[in-house]
Structure formats: C-alpha cells, structure tokens
Design a protein around this motif. Sequence first.
Motif, PDB file in Angstrom:
ATOM      1  N   PHE A   1       0.834  -1.200   0.000  1.00  0.00           N
ATOM      2  CA  PHE A   1       0.000   0.000   0.000  1.00  0.00           C
ATOM      3  C   PHE A   1       0.868   1.249   0.000  1.00  0.00           C
ATOM      4  CE2 PHE A   1      -2.418   3.246   2.423  1.00  0.00           C
ATOM      5  CZ  PHE A   1      -3.501   3.397   1.569  1.00  0.00           C
ATOM      6  N   LEU A   2       1.919   1.219   0.804  1.00  0.00           N
ATOM      7  CA  LEU A   2       2.848   2.357   0.884  1.00  0.00           C
ATOM      8  C   LEU A   2       3.581   2.549  -0.441  1.00  0.00           C
ATOM      9  CD1 LEU A   2       4.054   4.422   2.969  1.00  0.00           C
ATOM     10  CD2 LEU A   2       5.871   2.768   3.334  1.00  0.00           C
ATOM     11  N   LEU A   3       4.089   1.462  -1.007  1.00  0.00           N
ATOM     12  CA  LEU A   3       4.841   1.546  -2.263  1.00  0.00           C
ATOM     13  C   LEU A   3       3.936   1.955  -3.423  1.00  0.00           C
ATOM     14  CD1 LEU A   3       7.097  -1.635  -1.916  1.00  0.00           C
ATOM     15  CD2 LEU A   3       7.736   0.762  -1.511  1.00  0.00           C
ATOM     16  N   ASN A   4       2.695   1.508  -3.410  1.00  0.00           N
ATOM     17  CA  ASN A   4       1.769   1.906  -4.468  1.00  0.00           C
ATOM     18  C   ASN A   4       1.469   3.399  -4.383  1.00  0.00           C
ATOM     19  OD1 ASN A   4       0.089   0.877  -6.701  1.00  0.00           O
ATOM     20  ND2 ASN A   4      -1.611   1.608  -5.458  1.00  0.00           N
ATOM     21  N   ALA A   5       1.352   3.919  -3.163  1.00  0.00           N
ATOM     22  CA  ALA A   5       1.089   5.346  -2.977  1.00  0.00           C
ATOM     23  C   ALA A   5       2.263   6.193  -3.464  1.00  0.00           C
ATOM     24  CB  ALA A   5       0.813   5.638  -1.503  1.00  0.00           C
ATOM     25  N   ALA A   6       3.476   5.644  -3.422  1.00  0.00           N
ATOM     26  CA  ALA A   6       4.655   6.397  -3.867  1.00  0.00           C
ATOM     27  C   ALA A   6       4.541   6.797  -5.331  1.00  0.00           C
ATOM     28  CB  ALA A   6       5.926   5.570  -3.649  1.00  0.00           C
ATOM     29  N   ARG A   7       3.818   6.027  -6.131  1.00  0.00           N
ATOM     30  CA  ARG A   7       3.617   6.348  -7.547  1.00  0.00           C
ATOM     31  C   ARG A   7       2.309   7.074  -7.788  1.00  0.00           C
ATOM     32  NH1 ARG A   7       3.228   2.325 -11.544  1.00  0.00           N
ATOM     33  NH2 ARG A   7       2.095   1.017 -10.075  1.00  0.00           N
ATOM     34  N   GLY A   8       1.550   7.318  -6.712  1.00  0.00           N
ATOM     35  CA  GLY A   8       0.221   7.880  -6.859  1.00  0.00           C
ATOM     36  C   GLY A   8       0.190   9.396  -6.775  1.00  0.00           C
ATOM     37  N   THR A   9      -0.985   9.920  -6.527  1.00  0.00           N
ATOM     38  CA  THR A   9      -1.189  11.359  -6.432  1.00  0.00           C
ATOM     39  C   THR A   9      -0.698  11.877  -5.083  1.00  0.00           C
ATOM     40  OG1 THR A   9      -3.394  11.110  -5.463  1.00  0.00           O
ATOM     41  CG2 THR A   9      -3.237  11.143  -7.878  1.00  0.00           C
ATOM     42  N   ARG A  10      -0.626  13.194  -4.969  1.00  0.00           N
ATOM     43  CA  ARG A  10      -0.223  13.798  -3.696  1.00  0.00           C
ATOM     44  C   ARG A  10      -1.193  13.385  -2.585  1.00  0.00           C
ATOM     45  NH1 ARG A  10      -1.783  18.386  -1.241  1.00  0.00           N
ATOM     46  NH2 ARG A  10      -2.936  19.078  -3.089  1.00  0.00           N
ATOM     47  N   GLN A  11      -2.480  13.335  -2.895  1.00  0.00           N
ATOM     48  CA  GLN A  11      -3.470  12.946  -1.896  1.00  0.00           C
ATOM     49  C   GLN A  11      -3.257  11.506  -1.433  1.00  0.00           C
ATOM     50  OE1 GLN A  11      -4.147  14.471  -4.750  1.00  0.00           O
ATOM     51  NE2 GLN A  11      -5.020  16.461  -4.140  1.00  0.00           N
ATOM     52  N   GLU A  12      -2.917  10.624  -2.370  1.00  0.00           N
ATOM     53  CA  GLU A  12      -2.675   9.223  -2.013  1.00  0.00           C
ATOM     54  C   GLU A  12      -1.432   9.090  -1.140  1.00  0.00           C
ATOM     55  OE1 GLU A  12      -4.605   6.812  -5.795  1.00  0.00           O
ATOM     56  OE2 GLU A  12      -2.634   7.733  -6.016  1.00  0.00           O
ATOM     57  N   ARG A  13      -0.398   9.871  -1.454  1.00  0.00           N
ATOM     58  CA  ARG A  13       0.811   9.828  -0.625  1.00  0.00           C
ATOM     59  C   ARG A  13       0.532  10.351   0.775  1.00  0.00           C
ATOM     60  NH1 ARG A  13       3.377  11.431  -5.593  1.00  0.00           N
ATOM     61  NH2 ARG A  13       3.535  13.618  -4.941  1.00  0.00           N
ATOM     62  N   GLU A  14      -0.261  11.412   0.859  1.00  0.00           N
ATOM     63  CA  GLU A  14      -0.597  11.979   2.165  1.00  0.00           C
ATOM     64  C   GLU A  14      -1.408  10.991   2.998  1.00  0.00           C
ATOM     65  OE1 GLU A  14      -2.568  15.611   1.300  1.00  0.00           O
ATOM     66  OE2 GLU A  14      -0.703  16.741   0.942  1.00  0.00           O
ATOM     67  N   ALA A  15      -2.333  10.298   2.368  1.00  0.00           N
ATOM     68  CA  ALA A  15      -3.144   9.306   3.080  1.00  0.00           C
ATOM     69  C   ALA A  15      -2.264   8.182   3.617  1.00  0.00           C
ATOM     70  CB  ALA A  15      -4.231   8.749   2.164  1.00  0.00           C
ATOM     71  N   ALA A  16      -1.309   7.716   2.797  1.00  0.00           N
ATOM     72  CA  ALA A  16      -0.406   6.647   3.234  1.00  0.00           C
ATOM     73  C   ALA A  16       0.513   7.139   4.345  1.00  0.00           C
ATOM     74  CB  ALA A  16       0.415   6.144   2.048  1.00  0.00           C
ATOM     75  N   ARG A  17       0.964   8.398   4.240  1.00  0.00           N
ATOM     76  CA  ARG A  17       1.812   8.967   5.285  1.00  0.00           C
ATOM     77  C   ARG A  17       1.063   9.059   6.612  1.00  0.00           C
ATOM     78  NH1 ARG A  17       2.722  14.050   3.404  1.00  0.00           N
ATOM     79  NH2 ARG A  17       4.196  13.144   1.916  1.00  0.00           N
ATOM     80  N   ASP A  18      -0.183   9.487   6.542  1.00  0.00           N
ATOM     81  CA  ASP A  18      -0.996   9.582   7.765  1.00  0.00           C
ATOM     82  C   ASP A  18      -1.149   8.217   8.417  1.00  0.00           C
ATOM     83  OD1 ASP A  18      -1.314  12.276   7.392  1.00  0.00           O
ATOM     84  OD2 ASP A  18      -3.317  12.125   6.494  1.00  0.00           O
TER      85      ASP A  18
END
Length: 286
Positions: free
Chosen positions: A148-165
């Motif tokens: 999930f984290l690695l997939n978010a790394a290629r995603g949108t800013r919102q997806e990265r923020e959600a994974a970071r949270d």
Amino acid sequence: MGALQEKPIPLSVRIELCRAGLQVRADGLGIRMLHIKGSTVDPSIRPDVREGSDVDVIVDPGRVAELHAQLLDGGWQVYSTFDEGSPFGHAQTYWHPDWGYVDLHRRFPGIRLDDAAAFDVLWRSHAMSSAAGRAIVVPGVGVQRALFLLNAARGTRQEREAARDQCERMPTEQHRELDALLAELEAEVAASVVTGELEQWRHRPDYRLWHVISAGGTRTQEWWGRVRAARSASEALGVVLRAPRVNRSRLRHELGRTPTGWDVFTAAVTRSRIALRDLLSGGRPG
C-alpha cells in the motif's frame, strides 16, 4: 414471450468472477499467485474499499510464462506488455471481452530485491480470502501495508498523504515490522517518497528515478533515471535499447486502430524531437 434482454455484467460482479477464475487457473498449474489491491486489501489498511476497474495479481516470476499461456488459451488478449506498461516493466495487462482487464505482475514497483527472492518474501505470510465463493490467496497484512505504501509512492499527492498519515498512526511495533520488511525488500527509497525523506537516499541508484516520478521531470530525465536504477548491466542495456523505440501498444490505444508503418515512423520522429528539445532546454540527465 419476447427475446430475453441481455444486460452487461456489473463491474463488481465481473471482477469477483475474474478473481475466482484466475485462481482456478493458477491452482490448476500449481502456480503461487497473490491477489493485490482493490477489495483484497485488509480493511485495517484501507477502510474505504476501492474495487477499481481491473484485477491485479502478482505471480511467482518463474511461472509467468505458464500463466500467460493459460490466459491466452482462456480468451484473454495482451493489452500492453511488460516493456510498454511503466518505467518499472512490472506488469503485463490482459483484456477479456467478458471478464475485463487483468494486470499480471512479475514484480512490484519500488522493490529492488531480485524478483524471485522478493516474491518469496511476499508469499511468506500469505493468507486466504474469497471471491465469488472461491478461496483466493492474498498477502499477509504486514505485506499489504508495505505494498500500500509503495503503491502510494507512484500515486497522487493525496494518495501519498493518506499513506503517510497511516504510517504516522501505526503502533511502534507495526512501524518497526514495516521498516524491517521494506529493508528486506530493498524498497526504502520508494517508501521515502511517501514519508518525505527521499533526499536521504541520494546515494542510491534508484533515487533519480523516484525523484522524477514524485517531483516531475522530462521524459529524457525519466529514461536516464531508469538506466541508473537498473539492477544489472544487462538490465541497463535493455533500457537503453528500448528508449528510442515507439511504444506500439500505447500508439494503438491512442489511434484506436493498429498503427501503420507511417504512424510508427511519425511517432519516432516526434519522440526524437522531444528528446532533443529536452536536452537543449536544460532537461539533461541529473
């Protein structure tokens, strides 16, 4: 009585049936395969279930050719190849007129560990789920967190923020387990895109590629990043040899028909002009 009216299969039903059918084919050949993304993600990781529009599986890389042959026998067609799909060459996409799209992964973007060894790690804690009443195999929850984290790394800013949270809310022990798993998979650079720590990894060969993916850059910079991120000399040479080639699958989808020789030639000229423009405008490899 009038003729029965045909109705399209709802997407959610089609995806469930497709998952089950893929599992039957993999089991018949004794192939290890993990269902990833979509509704297979544990609710503790993603409470808002997002089914998506296709089925994603990651397969024992040594058995990809066998499953490929099974899919072709079952009526699937190759939509885009490993070399044409992404900078990571990680998945091949298939299409079936009844069951829709399947992304067949041989690796997961961001993981630098050898493909076979990496799959063994992902498989190690596998668990069971179900689709259309059929048992299917999914990664363990710890592995799902990493993917999930690695997939978010290629995603949108919102997806990265959600994974970071989500990372920030993890209990300390879960965080340690995640960090250990990412280190074992050699995936720390990709993960750092989400955590905001990418600059700590400037010394790693895949830093430049992830910098372009996360911050943007020219196609020339992306290709140079792909060369630097290659895990061997032969892999780097393959990237160099593919760079000038026109992506015929993408061109076919853009045109809506099979490209002619002239279409390919025109696309190649355009591709060369863009590369030259990037270089002359200062978009040199970093």
